[in-house]
Design a protein around this motif. Structure first.
Motif, PDB file in Angstrom:
ATOM      1  N   SER A  28       0.870  -1.161   0.000  1.00 35.88           N
ATOM      2  CA  SER A  28       0.000   0.000   0.000  1.00 35.88           C
ATOM      3  C   SER A  28       0.907   1.210   0.000  1.00 35.88           C
ATOM      4  N   SER A  29       0.629   2.164  -0.867  1.00 34.71           N
ATOM      5  CA  SER A  29       1.494   3.327  -1.002  1.00 34.71           C
ATOM      6  C   SER A  29       0.651   4.591  -1.012  1.00 34.71           C
ATOM      7  N   GLN A  77       3.097  -5.743   2.050  1.00 35.27           N
ATOM      8  CA  GLN A  77       2.200  -6.808   2.474  1.00 35.27           C
ATOM      9  C   GLN A  77       2.992  -7.808   3.302  1.00 35.27           C
ATOM     10  N   ALA A 135      -2.091  -6.183   1.027  1.00 34.16           N
ATOM     11  CA  ALA A 135      -1.847  -4.789   0.636  1.00 34.16           C
ATOM     12  C   ALA A 135      -3.173  -4.084   0.357  1.00 34.16           C
ATOM     13  N   GLU A 136      -4.133  -4.799  -0.226  1.00 34.49           N
ATOM     14  CA  GLU A 136      -5.447  -4.219  -0.503  1.00 34.49           C
ATOM     15  C   GLU A 136      -6.169  -3.836   0.797  1.00 34.49           C
ATOM     16  N   VAL A 166      -4.707  -3.036   3.662  1.00 31.31           N
ATOM     17  CA  VAL A 166      -4.015  -1.870   4.225  1.00 31.31           C
ATOM     18  C   VAL A 166      -4.442  -0.614   3.471  1.00 31.31           C
ATOM     19  N   THR A 167      -4.543  -0.707   2.146  1.00 34.08           N
ATOM     20  CA  THR A 167      -4.990   0.440   1.347  1.00 34.08           C
ATOM     21  C   THR A 167      -6.400   0.854   1.756  1.00 34.08           C
ATOM     22  N   ARG A 182      -7.663   4.434   3.525  1.00 33.50           N
ATOM     23  CA  ARG A 182      -8.720   5.276   2.945  1.00 33.50           C
ATOM     24  C   ARG A 182      -9.821   5.586   3.961  1.00 33.50           C
ATOM     25  N   PRO A 238      -4.146   6.670  -1.081  1.00 27.95           N
ATOM     26  CA  PRO A 238      -3.642   5.298  -0.974  1.00 27.95           C
ATOM     27  C   PRO A 238      -3.997   4.457  -2.202  1.00 27.95           C
ATOM     28  N   THR A 280      -2.872   0.419  -4.070  1.00 28.73           N
ATOM     29  CA  THR A 280      -2.145  -0.841  -3.954  1.00 28.73           C
ATOM     30  C   THR A 280      -1.284  -0.960  -5.200  1.00 28.73           C
TER      31      THR A 280
END
Length: 154
Positions: A27-28, A90, A97-98, A100-101, A105, A127, A129
């Motif tokens: 997640s970025s 992740q 990762a999804e 966390v994204t 949000r 955010p 992924t």
């Protein structure tokens, strides 16, 4: 024709070679910390460690005890102008990762980071992924060899 000159051996590298990077889901996002220059009262200089702790704490509040963010691999980069790029790798056994994204949000995430830092925080980049390059973790150094046994006296 004359023979080609002999090849010279490669020069040794003066710097240690880093482990090759691999791509991993992450997640970025990018945060603006402390608002504009007129509003930066509580946070005179950007403290990356404090931002990382606030991000981890906010994720901990969202995920509860199911996935302790203290164990997550996270990279923060001060991009200047009070902007911080955050990448959360992740983790095995942790959220995807999804997930966390999606948590980043959630409005509770920014509210938690703001509460920890005591300043306004917003997204410069929302955010997403993505895949990020991440070097392998360095291996701990090997222990020193045992001392030689004492030599017997004559």
């Amino acid at each position: 024709p004359p023979p080609p000159p002999p090849a010279s051996p490669p020069l040794p590298s003066p710097l240690p070679v880093e482990a090759p990077a691999s791509s991993f889901p992450a997640s970025s996002f990018s945060l603006s910390v402390g608002g504009d220059a007129r509003r930066q009262r509580a946070l005179d200089s950007l403290d990356i460690d404090a931002v990382e702790e606030a991000v981890r704490s906010s994720f901990a509040n969202i995920f509860g005890g199911s996935a302790p963010p203290s164990t997550w691999r996270m990279r923060l980069e001060d991009r200047g102008g009070r902007e911080v790029r955050v990448a959360v790798l992740q983790a095995e056994g942790g959220p995807t990762a999804e997930e966390v994204t999606a948590a980043a949000r959630d409005p509770a995430f920014l509210a938690g980071v703001e509460a920890e830092l005591g300043v306004e925080v917003s997204f410069n980049e929302p955010p997403v992924t993505t895949m990020v390059a991440w070097a392998a973790l360095p291996q701990p150094p090997l222990p020193p060899p045992p001392p030689p046994p004492p030599s017997p006296s004559p």
